[in-house]
Design an enzyme around this catalytic site. Sequence first.
Site, PDB file in Angstrom:
ATOM      1  N   SER A  28       3.879 -50.784   4.606  1.00  0.00           N
ATOM      2  CA  SER A  28       4.523 -49.981   3.575  1.00  0.00           C
ATOM      3  C   SER A  28       4.690 -48.546   4.048  1.00  0.00           C
ATOM      4  O   SER A  28       3.955 -48.074   4.909  1.00  0.00           O
ATOM      5  CB  SER A  28       3.692 -50.000   2.289  1.00  0.00           C
ATOM      6  N   HIS A  29       5.666 -47.847   3.476  1.00  0.00           N
ATOM      7  CA  HIS A  29       5.825 -46.418   3.744  1.00  0.00           C
ATOM      8  C   HIS A  29       4.669 -45.622   3.147  1.00  0.00           C
ATOM      9  O   HIS A  29       4.406 -44.498   3.549  1.00  0.00           O
ATOM     10  CB  HIS A  29       7.137 -45.908   3.139  1.00  0.00           C
TER      11      HIS A  29
END
Lengths: 208, 133
Positions: free
Chosen positions: B9-10
């Site tokens: 995930s970012h």
Amino acid sequence: MTPDRTCVLAWLRRSAAALHEQRDYLTSLDAAIGDADHGINMDRGFTAVLDKLPTVAEADVGTILKTVGATLVSTVGGASGPLYGTAFLRAGTALAGRQELRPVDALAGFEAAYEGIVARGKAQRGEKTMLDAFGPALDALRAAIEAKQPFANALRAAADAAQAGALATTPMMATKGRASYLGQRSIGHQDPGATSLALFFQMMTDGK
Amino acid sequence: MAVGLVIVSHSARLAEGVVELAAQMTHGAVRLAAAGGMDDGGIGTSLARVTQAIASADSGDGVVALIDLGSAALIAEMALESLDAEQRAHVRLSGGPLVEGAILAAVEASVGSPLDEVLATAESARSLEKLKR
């Protein structure tokens, strides 16, 4: 004069300085149609590149470009990291061992970089991305080199085409990248990736 | 042991949160590794973090990596390319929904299903209905 590895190093330093200077502008373009981090990410990546350049001060062009690519991949954070990273890595592979760059070498390096972005991003021109600046720049560079124009003129033509290409992204609807989440609302804004891409070409013609 | 999962995930907190949810379903039977955010705490995806997470999730039975948004796929693909051929052969990327995909895949992995079955389960989460209408 044939450009050599020191020209490449100087171009990278000018590009880093320009990205730092344009950081807020690039981020504001990205705020309109993306996640408002393009300037921040590119500045972070090229600040790390500046830190790395002394380690390749004596290296060949291929090694310099590969080092830039690897640094961008691990420091940029956004999609630009793998995209610009792959571009520099592929160009570095194409120019392995070179101390000087004839125009055809430079063209081969840019072609490898372009193909790297196409492959990594599964993208093509017309999708409101960095390719919409890079594609026209590459066409102009290739045409000027094939017409045996002086290399400086070829770079000027490429930089102008990149700039025109970046401006031409404004009426496009994004179909790739974060801006594609906005659909029709991406129309009317200049693409930040195309803008930073044009900056790299601009920095080949400035400050010499 | 079981197929492991990597959550790319970012956001570090999003990756850790998905791991937390999936872990509640698997009680330690599945290796779950979060690869979110940048080393400086910022938002983004980090090649080093993804590569390390793949190594820590792999018990020998393979790894399925799930991603939050499209741009995370670019880093995940580069992480795969950085592995040697033997390692790469037992890592799969899933474009399935992050939360539902991770939870369904974790349950599938916890019962000892093979790699491609865990991947198919992660992908099948696309058709999961959350609201019965």
